[in-house]
Scaffold this motif. Structure first.
Motif, PDB file in Angstrom:
ATOM      1  N   PRO A 183      55.796  67.379   2.740  1.00  0.00           N
ATOM      2  CA  PRO A 183      56.506  67.117   1.462  1.00  0.00           C
ATOM      3  C   PRO A 183      55.659  66.769   0.063  1.00  0.00           C
ATOM      4  CG  PRO A 183      56.611  65.431   2.920  1.00  0.00           C
ATOM      5  CD  PRO A 183      55.893  66.452   3.805  1.00  0.00           C
ATOM      6  N   ILE A 184      56.093  67.224  -0.918  1.00  0.00           N
ATOM      7  CA  ILE A 184      55.342  66.611  -2.091  1.00  0.00           C
ATOM      8  C   ILE A 184      56.043  65.261  -2.580  1.00  0.00           C
ATOM      9  CG2 ILE A 184      55.078  67.094  -4.736  1.00  0.00           C
ATOM     10  CD1 ILE A 184      55.081  69.873  -3.966  1.00  0.00           C
ATOM     11  N   ILE A 185      55.095  64.215  -2.598  1.00  0.00           N
ATOM     12  CA  ILE A 185      55.621  62.856  -2.970  1.00  0.00           C
ATOM     13  C   ILE A 185      55.018  62.691  -4.292  1.00  0.00           C
ATOM     14  CG2 ILE A 185      55.288  60.620  -2.025  1.00  0.00           C
ATOM     15  CD1 ILE A 185      56.563  62.626  -0.109  1.00  0.00           C
ATOM     16  N   LEU A 186      55.828  62.221  -5.249  1.00  0.00           N
ATOM     17  CA  LEU A 186      55.593  62.213  -6.658  1.00  0.00           C
ATOM     18  C   LEU A 186      55.575  60.523  -6.996  1.00  0.00           C
ATOM     19  CD1 LEU A 186      55.465  63.357  -9.638  1.00  0.00           C
ATOM     20  CD2 LEU A 186      57.788  63.220  -9.690  1.00  0.00           C
ATOM     21  N   TYR A 187      54.521  60.459  -8.070  1.00  0.00           N
ATOM     22  CA  TYR A 187      54.600  58.891  -8.697  1.00  0.00           C
ATOM     23  C   TYR A 187      54.697  59.534 -10.223  1.00  0.00           C
ATOM     24  CZ  TYR A 187      52.886  55.025 -11.589  1.00  0.00           C
ATOM     25  OH  TYR A 187      53.173  54.031 -12.264  1.00  0.00           O
ATOM     26  N   ALA A 188      55.501  58.811 -11.115  1.00  0.00           N
ATOM     27  CA  ALA A 188      55.462  59.098 -12.581  1.00  0.00           C
ATOM     28  C   ALA A 188      55.617  57.798 -13.073  1.00  0.00           C
ATOM     29  CB  ALA A 188      56.992  59.844 -12.788  1.00  0.00           C
ATOM     30  N   GLY A 189      54.722  57.965 -13.929  1.00  0.00           N
ATOM     31  CA  GLY A 189      54.724  56.520 -15.010  1.00  0.00           C
ATOM     32  C   GLY A 189      53.167  56.392 -15.480  1.00  0.00           C
ATOM     33  N   ARG A 190      53.146  55.155 -16.102  1.00  0.00           N
ATOM     34  CA  ARG A 190      51.853  54.679 -16.488  1.00  0.00           C
ATOM     35  C   ARG A 190      50.914  54.343 -15.243  1.00  0.00           C
ATOM     36  NH1 ARG A 190      49.735  53.126 -20.951  1.00  0.00           N
ATOM     37  NH2 ARG A 190      48.199  51.498 -21.201  1.00  0.00           N
ATOM     38  N   ILE A 191      49.498  54.876 -15.466  1.00  0.00           N
ATOM     39  CA  ILE A 191      48.707  54.558 -14.453  1.00  0.00           C
ATOM     40  C   ILE A 191      48.050  53.513 -14.773  1.00  0.00           C
ATOM     41  CG2 ILE A 191      46.900  55.695 -13.078  1.00  0.00           C
ATOM     42  CD1 ILE A 191      48.086  58.363 -13.530  1.00  0.00           C
ATOM     43  N   GLY A 245      61.090  69.404  -8.430  1.00  0.00           N
ATOM     44  CA  GLY A 245      60.236  70.027  -7.525  1.00  0.00           C
ATOM     45  C   GLY A 245      59.654  69.160  -6.375  1.00  0.00           C
ATOM     46  N   ALA A 246      59.684  67.894  -6.480  1.00  0.00           N
ATOM     47  CA  ALA A 246      59.472  66.812  -5.598  1.00  0.00           C
ATOM     48  C   ALA A 246      60.221  66.665  -4.537  1.00  0.00           C
ATOM     49  CB  ALA A 246      58.862  65.545  -6.382  1.00  0.00           C
ATOM     50  N   ASP A 247      59.830  66.249  -3.253  1.00  0.00           N
ATOM     51  CA  ASP A 247      60.471  65.805  -2.161  1.00  0.00           C
ATOM     52  C   ASP A 247      61.029  64.435  -2.299  1.00  0.00           C
ATOM     53  OD1 ASP A 247      60.730  68.476  -0.688  1.00  0.00           O
ATOM     54  OD2 ASP A 247      58.521  67.964  -0.907  1.00  0.00           O
ATOM     55  N   ALA A 248      60.192  63.553  -3.015  1.00  0.00           N
ATOM     56  CA  ALA A 248      60.695  62.305  -3.214  1.00  0.00           C
ATOM     57  C   ALA A 248      59.775  61.623  -4.399  1.00  0.00           C
ATOM     58  CB  ALA A 248      60.334  61.393  -1.993  1.00  0.00           C
ATOM     59  N   LEU A 249      60.561  60.755  -5.147  1.00  0.00           N
ATOM     60  CA  LEU A 249      59.724  59.785  -6.066  1.00  0.00           C
ATOM     61  C   LEU A 249      59.243  58.668  -5.290  1.00  0.00           C
ATOM     62  CD1 LEU A 249      58.927  59.372  -9.071  1.00  0.00           C
ATOM     63  CD2 LEU A 249      60.846  58.096  -9.235  1.00  0.00           C
ATOM     64  N   VAL A 250      58.092  58.220  -5.589  1.00  0.00           N
ATOM     65  CA  VAL A 250      57.764  56.745  -4.901  1.00  0.00           C
ATOM     66  C   VAL A 250      57.596  55.827  -6.150  1.00  0.00           C
ATOM     67  CG1 VAL A 250      55.977  55.336  -3.816  1.00  0.00           C
ATOM     68  CG2 VAL A 250      56.377  57.705  -3.061  1.00  0.00           C
ATOM     69  N   PHE A 251      58.183  54.736  -5.956  1.00  0.00           N
ATOM     70  CA  PHE A 251      58.158  53.891  -7.154  1.00  0.00           C
ATOM     71  C   PHE A 251      57.655  52.550  -6.473  1.00  0.00           C
ATOM     72  CE2 PHE A 251      59.988  50.479 -10.047  1.00  0.00           C
ATOM     73  CZ  PHE A 251      59.826  51.160 -11.321  1.00  0.00           C
ATOM     74  N   VAL A 261      62.146  55.850 -14.704  1.00  0.00           N
ATOM     75  CA  VAL A 261      61.888  57.269 -13.861  1.00  0.00           C
ATOM     76  C   VAL A 261      62.699  57.365 -12.434  1.00  0.00           C
ATOM     77  CG1 VAL A 261      59.325  57.083 -14.885  1.00  0.00           C
ATOM     78  CG2 VAL A 261      59.804  55.943 -12.649  1.00  0.00           C
ATOM     79  N   MET A 262      63.249  56.076 -11.964  1.00  0.00           N
ATOM     80  CA  MET A 262      63.960  56.337 -10.894  1.00  0.00           C
ATOM     81  C   MET A 262      65.293  57.218 -11.006  1.00  0.00           C
ATOM     82  SD  MET A 262      63.663  52.744  -8.858  1.00  0.00           S
ATOM     83  CE  MET A 262      64.328  51.721 -10.001  1.00  0.00           C
ATOM     84  N   ILE A 263      66.096  56.824 -12.299  1.00  0.00           N
ATOM     85  CA  ILE A 263      67.166  57.601 -12.425  1.00  0.00           C
ATOM     86  C   ILE A 263      66.889  59.129 -12.984  1.00  0.00           C
ATOM     87  CG2 ILE A 263      68.590  55.343 -12.584  1.00  0.00           C
ATOM     88  CD1 ILE A 263      68.464  55.415 -15.400  1.00  0.00           C
ATOM     89  N   GLU A 264      65.933  58.951 -13.476  1.00  0.00           N
ATOM     90  CA  GLU A 264      65.605  60.546 -14.230  1.00  0.00           C
ATOM     91  C   GLU A 264      65.314  61.379 -12.862  1.00  0.00           C
ATOM     92  OE1 GLU A 264      63.390  59.378 -18.427  1.00  0.00           O
ATOM     93  OE2 GLU A 264      62.127  59.943 -16.771  1.00  0.00           O
ATOM     94  N   ALA A 265      64.466  60.729 -12.018  1.00  0.00           N
ATOM     95  CA  ALA A 265      64.348  61.734 -10.596  1.00  0.00           C
ATOM     96  C   ALA A 265      65.540  61.900 -10.055  1.00  0.00           C
ATOM     97  CB  ALA A 265      63.071  60.900  -9.839  1.00  0.00           C
ATOM     98  N   LEU A 266      66.497  60.758  -9.594  1.00  0.00           N
ATOM     99  CA  LEU A 266      67.726  60.835  -8.966  1.00  0.00           C
ATOM    100  C   LEU A 266      68.617  62.153  -9.906  1.00  0.00           C
ATOM    101  CD1 LEU A 266      68.542  57.237  -8.326  1.00  0.00           C
ATOM    102  CD2 LEU A 266      67.983  58.959  -6.880  1.00  0.00           C
ATOM    103  N   ALA A 267      68.595  62.074 -11.236  1.00  0.00           N
ATOM    104  CA  ALA A 267      69.528  63.230 -11.948  1.00  0.00           C
ATOM    105  C   ALA A 267      69.025  64.470 -11.420  1.00  0.00           C
ATOM    106  CB  ALA A 267      69.376  62.798 -13.469  1.00  0.00           C
ATOM    107  N   CYS A 268      67.639  64.645 -11.185  1.00  0.00           N
ATOM    108  CA  CYS A 268      67.190  65.926 -10.942  1.00  0.00           C
ATOM    109  C   CYS A 268      67.239  66.201  -9.081  1.00  0.00           C
ATOM    110  CB  CYS A 268      65.770  66.010 -11.163  1.00  0.00           C
ATOM    111  SG  CYS A 268      65.427  65.833 -12.890  1.00  0.00           S
ATOM    112  N   GLY A 269      67.988  65.306  -8.646  1.00  0.00           N
ATOM    113  CA  GLY A 269      68.189  65.456  -7.105  1.00  0.00           C
ATOM    114  C   GLY A 269      67.178  64.942  -6.246  1.00  0.00           C
ATOM    115  N   THR A 270      66.480  64.292  -6.800  1.00  0.00           N
ATOM    116  CA  THR A 270      65.015  63.517  -6.216  1.00  0.00           C
ATOM    117  C   THR A 270      65.161  62.384  -5.625  1.00  0.00           C
ATOM    118  OG1 THR A 270      63.683  65.234  -7.053  1.00  0.00           O
ATOM    119  CG2 THR A 270      62.418  63.522  -6.007  1.00  0.00           C
ATOM    120  N   PRO A 271      65.225  61.858  -4.262  1.00  0.00           N
ATOM    121  CA  PRO A 271      65.465  60.597  -3.756  1.00  0.00           C
ATOM    122  C   PRO A 271      64.461  59.526  -3.974  1.00  0.00           C
ATOM    123  CG  PRO A 271      64.845  62.222  -1.959  1.00  0.00           C
ATOM    124  CD  PRO A 271      65.286  62.886  -2.996  1.00  0.00           C
TER     125      PRO A 271
END
Length: 334
Positions: A183-191, A245-251, A261-271
């Protein structure tokens, strides 16, 4: 209604405060309200130490007050606790003009992480800053309780939304996703250190780790974790495609006041997988995500969530509703 919004956070910064301010401004003006934005680009500014992309306005209360007075608003709102809003606060108090505030960023905890000094040292400033306000906006129940515990009251609800025209499950992912092991595990946000990105990068779950965003910790983390895929800053359809395209967003953050970013990912169908802390505890349900003190266990459970249920839940967070909550507060402040 005429509303003046003063903020230390504005373009070209990319963060939740800018996002919320811009979207509510657009919503309110579309409804026929007049909104004055007082932002750092209107004044001489200097770069913020350790965050040079953040400009700190150097101005006097009278200069900020002149802009507000010319506009003659029905309500004045201070989005942040930086020098520009500090000047506006001073002007409002001298002129006996009521104002409201918002606690958008957990600066006491951020400062504690960066300095090694207890957050208790920093809270007195925030109690002082928000104390004279008619009320302070908090984005989640956990944050509102935290503010009350710190002696900041009264507190009102102002949640966040998603651009549902952009963040959709059917958006195509980037080409790189077709060649990455799942699975593709995603982080989105400030590094940055306060985002706890290292917890994401050290998670043991199989698959590919992808990071979207930039920040002061990127270079060091990219060197330490060469197997991770750092895609840099993304926005609009490009960002939506990464989410979809990600399988899950990690927050992994332990300090955020909401986590758009959590609700943006959810709106795209990503848990979403997260730690059980303020933000995730207020946003996530067992149907659309998983929380655990062990991030690997949270990821494992999140991957089992139904993507259609995630998308349906994500669609319940709208900027229209966020603007309504903000406007209700402004009406009360008149």
């Amino acid at each position: 209604m005429k509303i003046a919004i003063v903020t230390d956070a504005w373009a070209p910064q990319i963060n939740g405060v800018v996002n919320a301010t811009r979207n509510v401004w657009q919503q309110l003006t579309a409804q026929g309200h007049a909104v004055l934005l007082v932002t750092p680009d209107q004044f001489r500014s200097v770069p913020c130490p350790t965050y040079p992309e953040i400009r700190l306005a150097m101005t006097r209360p009278s200069d900020v007050g002149e802009k507000i007075a010319r506009f003659d608003p029905d309500a004045i709102h201070l989005m942040t606790e930086g020098p520009l809003c500090l000047a506006a606060r001073s002007w409002c108090l001298r002129r006996k003009r009521p104002f409201t505030t918002a606690f958008c960023t957990n600066f006491p905890t951020y400062l504690a992480l960066r300095t090694g000094i207890s957050s208790k040292v920093f809270w007195p400033y925030f109690r002082w800053f928000h104390g004279p306000a008619q009320f302070t906006f908090g984005s989640t129940p956990s944050i509102r309780q935290s503010l009350a515990d710190e002696g900041i009251s009264p507190v009102r609800t102002w949640g966040r939304g998603v651009d549902l025209d952009n963040f959709r499950p059917e958006v195509l992912p980037p080409d790189i996703f077709f060649s990455l092991p799942r699975p593709i595990i995603l982080y989105a946000g400030r590094i940055a250190v306060e985002k706890n990105v290292e917890a994401f990068l050290t998670a043991r779950h199989a698959g590919s780790k992808v990071l979207v965003g930039d920040g002061p910790a990127r270079a060091a983390l990219q060197a330490r974790f060469p197997q991770a895929h750092f895609l840099g800053f993304k926005q609009g359809a490009d960002l939506a495609g990464v989410y979809a395209g990600a399988d899950a967003l990690v927050f992994p953050s332990l300090t955020d006041t909401f986590g758009v970013v959590m609700i943006e990912a959810l709106a795209c169908g990503t848990p979403v997988a997260a730690f059980p802390v303020a933000g995730p505890m207020d946003v996530l349900t067992p149907t659309v995500g998983a929380m655990d003190h062990d991030l690997d266990r949270a990821i494992e459970r999140a991957l089992l969530c139904d993507r259609d249920a995630c998308a349906a839940y994500g669609k319940t967070f709208t900027w229209g509703e966020s603007a309504r909550e903000f406007l209700d507060g402004m009406k009360m402040a008149c």
